[in-house]
Design a protein around this motif. Structure first.
Motif, short mmCIF file in Angstrom:
data_model
loop_
_atom_site.label_atom_id
_atom_site.label_comp_id
_atom_site.label_asym_id
_atom_site.label_seq_id
_atom_site.Cartn_x
_atom_site.Cartn_y
_atom_site.Cartn_z
N ASP A 228 4.77 60.09 45.03
CA ASP A 228 3.53 59.55 45.58
C ASP A 228 3.62 59.47 47.10
O ASP A 228 4.71 59.32 47.66
N VAL A 229 2.46 59.54 47.76
CA VAL A 229 2.38 59.30 49.19
C VAL A 229 1.23 58.30 49.41
O VAL A 229 0.16 58.43 48.82
N THR A 246 11.42 65.44 49.55
CA THR A 246 11.65 66.52 48.60
C THR A 246 13.13 66.45 48.21
O THR A 246 13.91 65.70 48.81
N LEU A 247 13.53 67.23 47.20
CA LEU A 247 14.93 67.24 46.78
C LEU A 247 15.84 67.87 47.82
O LEU A 247 17.07 67.75 47.73
N ASP A 248 15.25 68.51 48.83
CA ASP A 248 16.03 69.10 49.92
C ASP A 248 15.89 68.31 51.21
O ASP A 248 16.32 68.78 52.27
N GLY A 249 15.28 67.13 51.16
CA GLY A 249 15.06 66.34 52.37
C GLY A 249 13.56 66.24 52.67
O GLY A 249 12.72 66.92 52.07
N ASP A 250 13.22 65.39 53.65
CA ASP A 250 11.81 65.16 54.00
C ASP A 250 11.20 66.37 54.68
O ASP A 250 11.87 67.10 55.42
N VAL A 251 9.91 66.57 54.42
CA VAL A 251 9.14 67.61 55.10
C VAL A 251 7.83 66.99 55.57
O VAL A 251 7.38 65.96 55.05
N GLU A 252 7.22 67.60 56.57
CA GLU A 252 5.93 67.14 57.06
C GLU A 252 4.82 67.85 56.31
O GLU A 252 4.82 69.08 56.21
N MET A 253 3.87 67.08 55.81
CA MET A 253 2.82 67.64 54.96
C MET A 253 1.46 67.29 55.54
O MET A 253 1.21 66.16 55.99
N ASN A 254 0.58 68.27 55.54
CA ASN A 254 -0.79 68.05 56.00
C ASN A 254 -1.62 67.44 54.88
O ASN A 254 -1.68 67.99 53.76
N ILE A 255 -2.22 66.30 55.14
CA ILE A 255 -3.10 65.65 54.18
C ILE A 255 -4.54 65.96 54.58
O ILE A 255 -4.99 65.55 55.66
N PRO A 256 -5.28 66.68 53.77
CA PRO A 256 -6.65 67.06 54.15
C PRO A 256 -7.56 65.84 54.28
O PRO A 256 -7.38 64.83 53.59
N ALA A 257 -8.54 65.94 55.16
CA ALA A 257 -9.54 64.88 55.30
C ALA A 257 -10.30 64.72 53.99
O ALA A 257 -10.53 65.69 53.26
N GLY A 258 -10.68 63.49 53.73
CA GLY A 258 -11.45 63.22 52.52
C GLY A 258 -10.62 63.19 51.24
O GLY A 258 -11.17 63.36 50.15
N SER A 259 -9.32 62.98 51.36
CA SER A 259 -8.45 62.92 50.18
C SER A 259 -8.63 61.57 49.48
O SER A 259 -8.36 60.52 50.06
N SER A 261 -7.93 58.78 46.30
CA SER A 261 -6.76 58.32 45.56
C SER A 261 -6.64 59.10 44.25
O SER A 261 -7.63 59.30 43.54
N GLY A 262 -5.42 59.56 43.95
CA GLY A 262 -5.19 60.35 42.74
C GLY A 262 -5.16 61.85 42.99
O GLY A 262 -4.80 62.61 42.08
N ARG A 263 -5.56 62.28 44.17
CA ARG A 263 -5.51 63.72 44.48
C ARG A 263 -4.07 64.21 44.46
O ARG A 263 -3.17 63.54 44.96
N ARG A 264 -3.85 65.40 43.90
CA ARG A 264 -2.50 65.98 43.82
C ARG A 264 -2.40 67.16 44.78
O ARG A 264 -3.23 68.08 44.75
N GLU A 281 6.73 70.93 43.59
CA GLU A 281 6.64 69.48 43.77
C GLU A 281 5.17 69.10 43.93
O GLU A 281 4.44 69.76 44.68
N TYR A 282 4.76 68.06 43.23
CA TYR A 282 3.38 67.58 43.32
C TYR A 282 3.38 66.18 43.93
O TYR A 282 4.09 65.28 43.47
N VAL A 283 2.57 66.04 44.99
CA VAL A 283 2.47 64.78 45.71
C VAL A 283 1.12 64.16 45.38
O VAL A 283 0.07 64.77 45.61
N THR A 284 1.14 62.97 44.84
CA THR A 284 -0.09 62.28 44.44
C THR A 284 -0.48 61.26 45.52
O THR A 284 0.35 60.44 45.93
N VAL A 285 -1.73 61.33 45.94
CA VAL A 285 -2.23 60.45 46.99
C VAL A 285 -2.56 59.07 46.40
O VAL A 285 -3.21 58.96 45.36
#
Length: 310
Positions: A228-229, A246-259, A261-264, A281-285
């Motif tokens: 989750d994020v 992530t399992l390989d360490g942190d990464v920077e991820m772009n979160i789109p505008a208008g996301s 709650s529950g968006r994957r 890997e799935y990140v849930t907002v």
């Protein structure tokens, strides 16, 4: 020249009306008592062992027992002494010309004492309950039985592989082993360690079933992992960049505008499995909403404005 009559019931110490189960129990007791390995150099025990085997071979078989009861000393005339149903591969060789019993196929003892390996003598299938054959008996090496156990590994270990020190306990002893975990191994996968099972000639193998340990951050779905994020409301509205694990360490991820709650959101190839078929890997907002009592007067004023309140 006729064959000397032997009272098989007397040899086994049972009545003529004895059931199969009574005959079997009496035979096993005597077989253990007179086995040549337990009586090295004792010719009388060797002959006794031969006789009780001969008696049991007849009395355990309904047809042979019937013939023996009806014909007495003449029951074997013209008959080859062979095993009954279920003993087709057992080799009994009573060679009187050589002065006694010359050999027993060890498969016979596997059938006779096999159940002991499942609880009676505490042995494993494949072990010889009396050790190797001696006193002129045929000898056959017995392979040690295999051992199965489970080990827990982290998701990071499953993804990257590597070596791991494990301690196996059993029978009051502990064994330390260093094992190699292949990268991408699945939950439920097996590792085989040759010669690390029960002792024998050769020793058996050790089979380790891999289980994924519960992870504090990630959930597992097949080869995919999920986490989750958390976003502040304005981050969800306008979009943002977030560092996600992530399992390989942190990464920077772009979160789109208008996301909402529950968006994957998906990060390709950051899941589990071999490199040629790795999961994602799935990140849930999840949007964090503040409590009114935690807001300042100015913040509360803006929130009310957004809600159309005064």
């Amino acid at each position: 020249m006729g064959v000397a009559y032997k009272d098989y019931y007397k040899l086994l110490g049972v009545e003529r009306s004895a059931s199969k189960d009574e005959i079997s129990k009496a035979y096993k007791k005597l077989a253990r008592k007179y086995h040549p390995d337990l009586n090295p150099g004792d010719k009388s025990a060797e002959e006794k062992f031969k006789d009780i085997n001969e008696a049991y071979e007849v009395l355990k078989d309904d047809e042979k027992r019937r013939m023996y009861d009806q014909l007495g000393p003449n029951w074997k005339d013209g008959q080859q002494f062979t095993g009954g149903p279920g003993f087709e591969n057992f080799n009994f060789n009573f060679n009187g010309a050589q002065g006694g019993f010359s050999g027993v196929n060890s498969d016979f003892f596997e059938a006779l004492f096999g159940q002991m390996g499942r609880g009676g003598f505490g042995r494993h299938e494949g072990d010889d309950p009396f050790g190797s054959f001696q006193s002129g008996y045929s000898r056959r090496s017995r392979r040690g039985s295999d051992v199965e156990a489970e080990i827990d590994i982290t998701l990071e270990e499953a993804r990257r592989g590597g070596t791991k020190q494990v301690t196996l306990t059993g029978g009051g002893t502990s064994t330390n082993l260093q094992i190699t975990i292949p990268a991408g191994i699945r939950d439920g996968g097996k590792l085989r360690l040759r010669g690390k099972g029960n002792p024998g000639n050769p020793a058996g193998d050790l089979y380790l079933t891999v289980r994924y340990a519960k992870h504090p951050v990630f959930r597992v779905d097949g080869l995919d992992v999920a986490c989750d994020v958390t976003l502040q409301p304005w981050e969800a509205v306008f979009g943002t960049k977030k560092r996600v694990p992530t399992l390989d360490g942190d990464v920077e991820m772009n979160i789109p505008a208008g996301s909402s709650s529950g968006r994957r959101l998906r990060i390709r190839g950051r899941g589990l499995g071999p490199a040629t078929g790795r999961g994602d890997e799935y990140v849930t907002v999840a949007i964090s909403v503040p409590k009114p009592e935690d807001l300042t007067e100015e913040q509360l004023k803006h929130w009310k404005a957004l809600a159309g309140q005064k």
